[in-house]
Design a protein around this motif. Sequence first.
Motif, PDB file in Angstrom:
ATOM      1  N   SER A 137     -33.254  34.485  -6.291  1.00 21.42           N
ATOM      2  CA  SER A 137     -33.927  33.814  -7.477  1.00 21.42           C
ATOM      3  C   SER A 137     -33.532  32.116  -7.283  1.00 21.42           C
ATOM      4  O   SER A 137     -34.256  31.330  -7.205  1.00 21.42           O
ATOM      5  N   LYS A 138     -32.323  31.968  -7.396  1.00 17.12           N
ATOM      6  CA  LYS A 138     -31.617  30.688  -7.667  1.00 17.12           C
ATOM      7  C   LYS A 138     -31.950  29.774  -6.299  1.00 17.12           C
ATOM      8  O   LYS A 138     -32.016  28.877  -6.260  1.00 17.12           O
ATOM      9  N   GLN A 197     -35.467  28.974  -6.216  1.00 15.02           N
ATOM     10  CA  GLN A 197     -35.427  27.790  -7.127  1.00 15.02           C
ATOM     11  C   GLN A 197     -35.198  26.198  -6.714  1.00 15.02           C
ATOM     12  O   GLN A 197     -35.945  25.506  -6.854  1.00 15.02           O
ATOM     13  N   ARG A 215     -37.706  25.179  -3.935  1.00 16.44           N
ATOM     14  CA  ARG A 215     -38.787  24.723  -4.553  1.00 16.44           C
ATOM     15  C   ARG A 215     -38.581  23.154  -5.072  1.00 16.44           C
ATOM     16  O   ARG A 215     -39.378  22.382  -5.020  1.00 16.44           O
TER      17      ARG A 215
END
Length: 465
Positions: free
Chosen positions: A173-174, A177, A180
Amino acid sequence: MDASEDNLPGSNGNDTFGISRSGQKSGSNDFVRKLFKILEGGQYTHIVQWTEDGDSFVVLDTNAFTTQILPQHFKHSNFSSFVRQLNKYDFHKIKRTTEEKQNSQYGEHSWEFKHPHFKIHDEEQLDNIKRKSAMQKKFLLYENTVLLKQNAENGVVVDSAADMIFNNTVSKSKFHQLKRKVEALDQEVNYLKNENYELKLGHQKSQSKYNTLLDNLISTKEFSNVLVTNFNVLVNSLTSQGLEIPANLTFNATMPTTHTVKSTQSPQMSSAVPTLPVRKSSNIDSGPPSTTPHMILDHPILRPGFNVLLVEDDSICIQLCSKFLMKYGCTVEVVTDGLAAISTLEKFRYDLVLMDIVMPNLDGATATSIVRSFDNHTPIIAMTGNIEDQDLVTYLQHGMNDILAKPFTKDDLHSMLIRYLRNRVPLSEQRSELSSKTPPSPPLPHSSDVSNLTREEPPIKKQHV
């Protein structure tokens, strides 16, 4: 066999090699201790021995090592198995180049191994040599974990796979992130680039309109000076005839100077985009002088009859430009590359040339430089979307008079036509006026008239001749 090698005694039934100096048997590195005792005993120095520095050992003869030492002390069947056992204890083979092998004092086929804790006469350091655990090779990575590659720090590469995995992982997830964020930054950079390009394009158009307005103001000022001068002459003439003229009707004209023009330049106009020079076209001087207010008032309306050469290879741009030019009363001839433009301008003269830059066969800038070798009078306007600083300088250096930045509107095109054609007479009208002023040559006598004159001539004149 490798897994049980550490717990096997020597072939002679003596397990001396498994006993440490303190008398305690170590079950964790018996293999290393056996090797250390062999090197320290010195009974196989012709086969294996310490190096001169004492921080590594070298196998001089692999065949003799395999046949004499391995079966008696290690129970290995071949030398490759012995090397694999060394690797399990983090021993590393010293790599040498071909030239170093040939010049080695231990022989070209010798093998040298090294461990930071395996040194001559230093048995206490053997406790620091541990066999790699088989569990270190098996790690479970969760599905939401990303493994990052670690570079060597200070020349030392991390040997432990566990350290590399646990110290160099981030959650999935990091990672997404951060990804993005990077994509958002890329989009912002692209947006700023496009905005900067549009600002430069808008500034170029504004500068072009500013130059046109400044030219118009200068022309108006000059006409006003001429008008005032003529008025003063008229007043003086009437005064000399005895008419009384009020004194307040007499005033002096002031001509604009270069300093005045420069002082009207807006300081905000300076930027990274080079400004077009404020110029008065050479055709203004060659054209008829502005002597009536009617010409000054009507200068935004283009005089019909101008012949324009359009050099463009894009069909859509050709249609739009031709439509606009014909709307303003111009006749248009189209060529699609620089070579055709040169050939056409060598044969015919035009009132104005609109020249694209990027074209097949020959680009517009090079074609303009060639045209200027035989024609320095025809205004040539560059039509291009490349309006970087160096591009604009290049176009002007090749002999182009001005730049019409793409994409342009019909008003931009009209403004450019007004700037360079407003005080000119179309070449077609100039040629017609020149032909009307030239007196017609007398007709040649007909052949029958000549024969009649000869027939009527008196004979005595013939004899005299």
